[in-house]
Design a protein around this motif. Structure first.
Motif, PDB file in Angstrom:
ATOM      1  N   GLU A 275      31.439  30.110 -23.001  1.00 49.91           N
ATOM      2  CA  GLU A 275      31.260  28.786 -23.480  1.00 49.91           C
ATOM      3  C   GLU A 275      30.595  28.411 -22.124  1.00 49.91           C
ATOM      4  O   GLU A 275      29.541  27.229 -21.848  1.00 49.91           O
ATOM      5  CB  GLU A 275      32.901  27.916 -23.275  1.00 49.91           C
ATOM      6  N   GLN A 276      31.386  29.237 -21.316  1.00 50.50           N
ATOM      7  CA  GLN A 276      30.153  29.089 -19.888  1.00 50.50           C
ATOM      8  C   GLN A 276      29.052  29.904 -19.743  1.00 50.50           C
ATOM      9  O   GLN A 276      27.347  28.631 -18.944  1.00 50.50           O
ATOM     10  CB  GLN A 276      30.836  29.392 -18.613  1.00 50.50           C
ATOM     11  N   GLN A 277      28.839  30.373 -20.120  1.00 52.40           N
ATOM     12  CA  GLN A 277      27.185  31.414 -20.387  1.00 52.40           C
ATOM     13  C   GLN A 277      25.708  30.496 -21.252  1.00 52.40           C
ATOM     14  O   GLN A 277      25.452  30.287 -21.252  1.00 52.40           O
ATOM     15  CB  GLN A 277      27.051  32.718 -21.076  1.00 52.40           C
ATOM     16  N   TYR A 278      26.687  29.689 -21.859  1.00 53.16           N
ATOM     17  CA  TYR A 278      25.450  29.299 -23.069  1.00 53.16           C
ATOM     18  C   TYR A 278      26.559  27.307 -23.232  1.00 53.16           C
ATOM     19  O   TYR A 278      25.999  26.647 -23.935  1.00 53.16           O
ATOM     20  CB  TYR A 278      25.778  29.413 -24.322  1.00 53.16           C
ATOM     21  N   GLU A 279      26.860  26.581 -21.561  1.00 50.16           N
ATOM     22  CA  GLU A 279      27.010  25.389 -22.084  1.00 50.16           C
ATOM     23  C   GLU A 279      25.852  24.531 -22.271  1.00 50.16           C
ATOM     24  O   GLU A 279      25.714  23.857 -22.706  1.00 50.16           O
ATOM     25  CB  GLU A 279      27.313  25.446 -20.381  1.00 50.16           C
ATOM     26  N   ASP A 280      24.449  25.270 -21.754  1.00 46.83           N
ATOM     27  CA  ASP A 280      22.988  24.592 -21.584  1.00 46.83           C
ATOM     28  C   ASP A 280      23.114  24.050 -23.278  1.00 46.83           C
ATOM     29  O   ASP A 280      22.521  23.234 -23.701  1.00 46.83           O
ATOM     30  CB  ASP A 280      21.794  24.457 -21.130  1.00 46.83           C
ATOM     31  N   LEU A 281      23.300  25.090 -23.858  1.00 48.38           N
ATOM     32  CA  LEU A 281      22.635  25.159 -25.198  1.00 48.38           C
ATOM     33  C   LEU A 281      24.068  24.399 -26.128  1.00 48.38           C
ATOM     34  O   LEU A 281      24.229  23.063 -27.054  1.00 48.38           O
ATOM     35  CB  LEU A 281      22.631  26.287 -25.672  1.00 48.38           C
ATOM     36  N   LEU A 282      25.410  24.656 -25.646  1.00 46.12           N
ATOM     37  CA  LEU A 282      26.997  23.791 -26.761  1.00 46.12           C
ATOM     38  C   LEU A 282      26.772  22.547 -26.154  1.00 46.12           C
ATOM     39  O   LEU A 282      27.447  21.888 -26.845  1.00 46.12           O
ATOM     40  CB  LEU A 282      27.808  24.674 -26.371  1.00 46.12           C
ATOM     41  N   ARG A 283      26.465  21.601 -24.610  1.00 48.54           N
ATOM     42  CA  ARG A 283      26.134  20.698 -24.593  1.00 48.54           C
ATOM     43  C   ARG A 283      25.522  19.729 -25.071  1.00 48.54           C
ATOM     44  O   ARG A 283      26.569  18.752 -25.967  1.00 48.54           O
ATOM     45  CB  ARG A 283      26.637  20.849 -23.099  1.00 48.54           C
ATOM     46  N   GLY A 284      24.710  19.495 -26.076  1.00 46.78           N
ATOM     47  CA  GLY A 284      23.915  18.549 -25.875  1.00 46.78           C
ATOM     48  C   GLY A 284      23.472  17.445 -25.350  1.00 46.78           C
ATOM     49  O   GLY A 284      23.301  18.222 -23.731  1.00 46.78           O
ATOM     50  N   LYS A 285      23.403  16.513 -25.927  1.00 45.24           N
ATOM     51  CA  LYS A 285      22.386  15.599 -24.585  1.00 45.24           C
ATOM     52  C   LYS A 285      23.541  14.099 -25.127  1.00 45.24           C
ATOM     53  O   LYS A 285      24.128  13.567 -26.657  1.00 45.24           O
ATOM     54  CB  LYS A 285      21.491  15.161 -25.502  1.00 45.24           C
ATOM     55  N   PRO A 286      24.499  13.656 -24.037  1.00 46.52           N
ATOM     56  CA  PRO A 286      25.359  12.573 -24.647  1.00 46.52           C
ATOM     57  C   PRO A 286      24.658  11.311 -24.616  1.00 46.52           C
ATOM     58  O   PRO A 286      22.736  10.888 -24.528  1.00 46.52           O
ATOM     59  CB  PRO A 286      26.227  12.638 -23.228  1.00 46.52           C
ATOM     60  N   ALA A 287      25.216  10.657 -25.408  1.00 48.34           N
ATOM     61  CA  ALA A 287      24.804   9.141 -25.371  1.00 48.34           C
ATOM     62  C   ALA A 287      25.066   8.126 -24.086  1.00 48.34           C
ATOM     63  O   ALA A 287      26.641   7.889 -23.946  1.00 48.34           O
ATOM     64  CB  ALA A 287      25.046   8.715 -27.114  1.00 48.34           C
ATOM     65  N   TYR A 288      24.386   7.558 -24.666  1.00 45.92           N
ATOM     66  CA  TYR A 288      24.594   6.112 -23.558  1.00 45.92           C
ATOM     67  C   TYR A 288      24.286   4.455 -23.660  1.00 45.92           C
ATOM     68  O   TYR A 288      23.447   4.529 -24.362  1.00 45.92           O
ATOM     69  CB  TYR A 288      23.572   6.402 -21.985  1.00 45.92           C
ATOM     70  N   ASP A 289      25.398   3.260 -23.312  1.00 48.47           N
ATOM     71  CA  ASP A 289      24.924   2.346 -22.836  1.00 48.47           C
ATOM     72  C   ASP A 289      24.796   2.292 -21.797  1.00 48.47           C
ATOM     73  O   ASP A 289      24.948   2.239 -20.711  1.00 48.47           O
ATOM     74  CB  ASP A 289      26.378   1.704 -23.391  1.00 48.47           C
ATOM     75  N   VAL A 290      23.146   1.958 -21.644  1.00 50.15           N
ATOM     76  CA  VAL A 290      23.055   1.197 -21.034  1.00 50.15           C
ATOM     77  C   VAL A 290      22.996  -0.475 -20.460  1.00 50.15           C
ATOM     78  O   VAL A 290      21.896  -1.172 -20.799  1.00 50.15           O
ATOM     79  CB  VAL A 290      21.189   1.348 -20.773  1.00 50.15           C
ATOM     80  N   TYR A 291      23.946  -0.969 -19.348  1.00 48.82           N
ATOM     81  CA  TYR A 291      24.068  -1.814 -19.210  1.00 48.82           C
ATOM     82  C   TYR A 291      22.944  -2.846 -17.969  1.00 48.82           C
ATOM     83  O   TYR A 291      23.415  -1.695 -16.622  1.00 48.82           O
ATOM     84  CB  TYR A 291      25.243  -1.970 -18.692  1.00 48.82           C
ATOM     85  N   GLU A 292      23.375  -3.622 -17.387  1.00 47.58           N
ATOM     86  CA  GLU A 292      22.658  -4.693 -16.777  1.00 47.58           C
ATOM     87  C   GLU A 292      23.865  -5.219 -15.960  1.00 47.58           C
ATOM     88  O   GLU A 292      24.521  -6.350 -16.798  1.00 47.58           O
ATOM     89  CB  GLU A 292      21.224  -5.685 -17.304  1.00 47.58           C
TER      90      GLU A 292
END
Length: 690
Positions: A275-292
């Motif tokens: 899980e640590q070794q391949y964190e960058d692959l397993l994590r993916g890209k989080p979604a964001y709500d961008v607020y003003e």
């Protein structure tokens, strides 16, 4: 009739007067406007600038599914499941009393199990201060005046000093809260873990009733929502469980590292092993709500930035075969204990493809004698160093041949040797034997002669012996095979083994029979793989492929990356000498007096080498056990290495059984490993517990 007389004259023009009046009014308005602008800029400019700075863009993060992990045949090993959970997002200017109010309302709705209370003493004291403000101020004032009579010193106290003084005034009786209050504090703690607007996980896995009540009361629960949070599940239960590692909140000691990578403090990450070794692959890209936001409060609707699920991993292991290896070890441990090996509680096995370095199976089984249940300790194959006994003799003979201190098929008399009053020999006097027979029957004396010749040890004394030079040469050869160096396994860390510095001939003699240094089972598997494939040390690895998310389940398997075989080095031994040593290992299985003849019963042509190492017995506390007379309790490490088929190997293995007194059990494990891998039916023997 009188004539009208008209007097001709100029008509009065009023236009200039009106224009002047209008210009004056406009001038007056401009003057007022300029005056107001001056007031705004000069008098209120700094204040307005601060207000403008309070308007900013803030992103609120949402989890995406973590990548899944499969075995080489597409069997799911680590899944990602969604649990609807209670989440809190606080604005930047939410006050403590507001959070306490929300925590109190949540405590009346949800049931947060005590096991999930992560409350510290500081949490309890902060809560007491918040709900007892006037009393806290009174105590603080008294404490400051008592500690610092000088008013000037009181005014110079830092914020941290003030906080500490305030906390010191709180007694244990003050924070002796009942369970109801403790649950409120626990919820408040969960609400304050990370940054503002980031999701703070209050409770993982809400019940349908809890979600319904929260949905009905959202107006009174500002910042609270029910969202999917993702957890790991393991369809194969204990198999390889601790090789996968942990997925949890960022440990305190790693927070700075992950923060620099853009993580939030309350993010969950791989904290160990795969899980640590391949964190960058397993994590993916989080979604964001961008607020003003203005003054810390969101303004209008957010803009959604979609995320991407993590990549899926395909491992080299065969889950079904690994499960069989688990069972083989469990049966062998029970069998060994039934045969009198009372200290035997654990066993280890690594099976890898000697040509590619693919880990086909890795098992570690530890028996809890109180419950008679086994736990998975497979990672100890990478982290634990053990003496390997006679399994090292293949590397010893290869070294002796290449250094020219012995010749292929040279005959040496196997009889006890006495050095400095110490008598050293084989388990039985074998008489005149060749190097091949020495491997087949596991002669110690033949190896002793290699060590003595390398040290130029004369028959009439120690003068002229070159122990240091011989020790350095030995270490170089063993390192080429992977013994005493890291294997390169795709994990965040691994043990390097334990190598001493022999300073006398007798210790060199111990070293060449595996009674001096200690290595991990994985290192030993790499060593025997090097012999099996003809002399190439190959990097062992778990990763086979990286896939686009869910592409296996969608039957659109999209491979983003495939692990390529990595040869780390070619051992500095001639092919003729390597092949000669390989034949010696072959005779261990096929020879008349081979110590692993039972493997031949599978019908698969194999090579192997057995080994035992005498070791001290250590208790669970790490302290060496002693008998009634105060002497250290001694036992044996029983080991086995090998490969199959002999000419075109598909599998190579290393087996370790610490404190196994019955030397035959390790060979029986080898028999079962081969039988299971090649799916051989109806062979004469199978390990079964007594």
């Amino acid at each position: 009739m009188a004539k009208r007389i008209t007097v001709k004259g100029k008509r009065r023009n009023h236009l200039p007067l009106r224009l002047n009046l209008m210009f004056f009014v406009v001038f007056l308005l401009f003057a007022i406007l300029i005056f107001r602008l001056g007031v705004v800029q000069i008098v209120n400019g700094e204040k307005i600038s601060r207000e403008v700075q309070k308007t900013e863009m803030i992103a609120s993060k949402y989890e995406v599914p973590r990548g899944k992990i499969y075995d080489r045949d597409g069997r799911l090993l680590v899944d990602t499941i969604s649990k609807y959970s209670i989440v809190y997002r606080r604005s930047q200017n939410t006050k403590v009393d507001e959070r306490i109010e929300i925590a109190s309302r949540l405590a009346a709705i949800i049931n947060l199990p005590k096991d999930d209370w992560k409350v510290t003493e500081r949490d309890m004291k902060d809560y007491w201060v918040a709900v007892n403000g006037e009393e806290s101020d009174r105590r603080y004032k008294q404490a400051v005046e008592k500690r610092y009579p000088d008013a000037e010193k009181q005014n110079k106290l830092s914020i941290s000093e003030q906080d500490q003084i305030r906390l010191d005034t709180i007694t244990k009786k003050d924070i002796d809260f009942d369970d109801k209050t403790m649950e409120i504090i626990a919820i408040k703690h969960n609400m304050e873990v990370g940054y503002a607007l980031d999701p703070q996980l209050v409770k993982l896995g809400a019940s349908a009733k809890e979600m319904a009540i929260i949905d009905e009361n959202l107006e009174d629960l500002k910042g609270v929502s029910v969202e999917p949070f993702y957890e790991r599940s393991y369809p194969y239960e204990g198999t390889l469980r601790n090789i996968f590692g942990k997925y949890s909140k960022i440990p305190a000691e790693q927070q700075a590292e992950f923060k620099a990578k853009g993580y939030s403090l309350n993010d969950r990450v791989g904290t160990s092993f795969l899980e640590q070794q391949y964190e960058d692959l397993l994590r993916g890209k989080p979604a964001y709500d961008v607020y003003e936001t203005f003054n810390g409060e969101p303004v209008g609707e957010p803009n959604r930035e979609e995320g991407e699920s993590g990549k899926d991993l395909v491992l080299t292991v065969d889950a079904e075969y690994n499960k069989q290896v688990d069972q083989i070890l469990q049966q062998a441990i029970k069998m060994g204990r039934g045969m009198g090996s009372g200290y035997l509680k654990e066993g280890y096995a690594v099976v890898m493809n000697p040509k590619t370095g693919e880990i086909l199976a890795m098992s570690g089984q530890k028996l809890d004698t109180a419950t008679n249940k086994f736990s998975d300790v497979a990672i100890n194959n990478v982290l634990t160093s053990l003496q390997i006994g006679s399994t090292i003799k293949g590397a010893t003979v290869a070294m002796g041949l290449e250094e020219g201190v012995i010749r292929q098929n040279e005959v040496i008399n196997d009889a006890p040797i006495t050095i400095g009053g110490t008598k050293k020999g084989s388990y039985v006097n074998m008489g005149p034997i060749t190097d091949l027979t020495a491997l087949e029957r596991s002669s110690n004396v033949y190896m002793f002669n290699i060590a003595m010749r390398m040290a130029k040890y004369p028959s009439n004394g120690v003068a002229g012996a070159s122990v240091d030079a011989a020790a350095a040469i030995m270490q170089n050869y063993y390192s080429q095979f992977g013994l005493g160096v890291t294997t390169g396994i795709d994990l965040p860390y691994e043990a390097k083994g334990v190598q001493g510095t022999p300073d006398r001939v007798t210790l060199l003699m111990d070293r060449v029979i595996g009674q001096y240094d200690a290595f991990t089972p994985l290192q030993v598997a790499q060593y025997v793989s090097t012999l099996a494939n003809g002399g190439y040390r190959v990097q062992p690895h778990f990763l086979k492929e990286v896939l686009a998310s869910n592409s296996i389940e969608d039957e659109t398997k999209k491979v983003d990356y495939s692990f390529k075989t990595n040869y780390l080095n070619r051992i500095e031994v001639s092919q003729a000498n390597i092949d000669h040593v390989r034949e010696g290992f072959h005779r261990v299985v096929k020879g008349e007096r081979g110590t692993a003849k039972i493997i031949a019963q599978t019908g698969i042509d194999a090579a192997a080498k057995t080994g035992t190492a005498q070791v001290s017995v250590y208790g669970e506390d790490g302290i060496a056990l002693r008998d009634g007379s105060g002497q250290p309790v001694r036992s044996l490490n029983s080991n086995l290495v090998g490969w199959a088929p002999y000419d075109n190997p598909e599998m190579a293995w290393a087996v370790f059984l610490p404190y196994m007194e019955q030397e035959t059990v390790n060979s029986k494990i080898g028999h079962d490993l081969v039988k299971a891998y090649f799916n051989v039916k109806d062979v004469p023997w199978q390990t079964k517990p007594n």
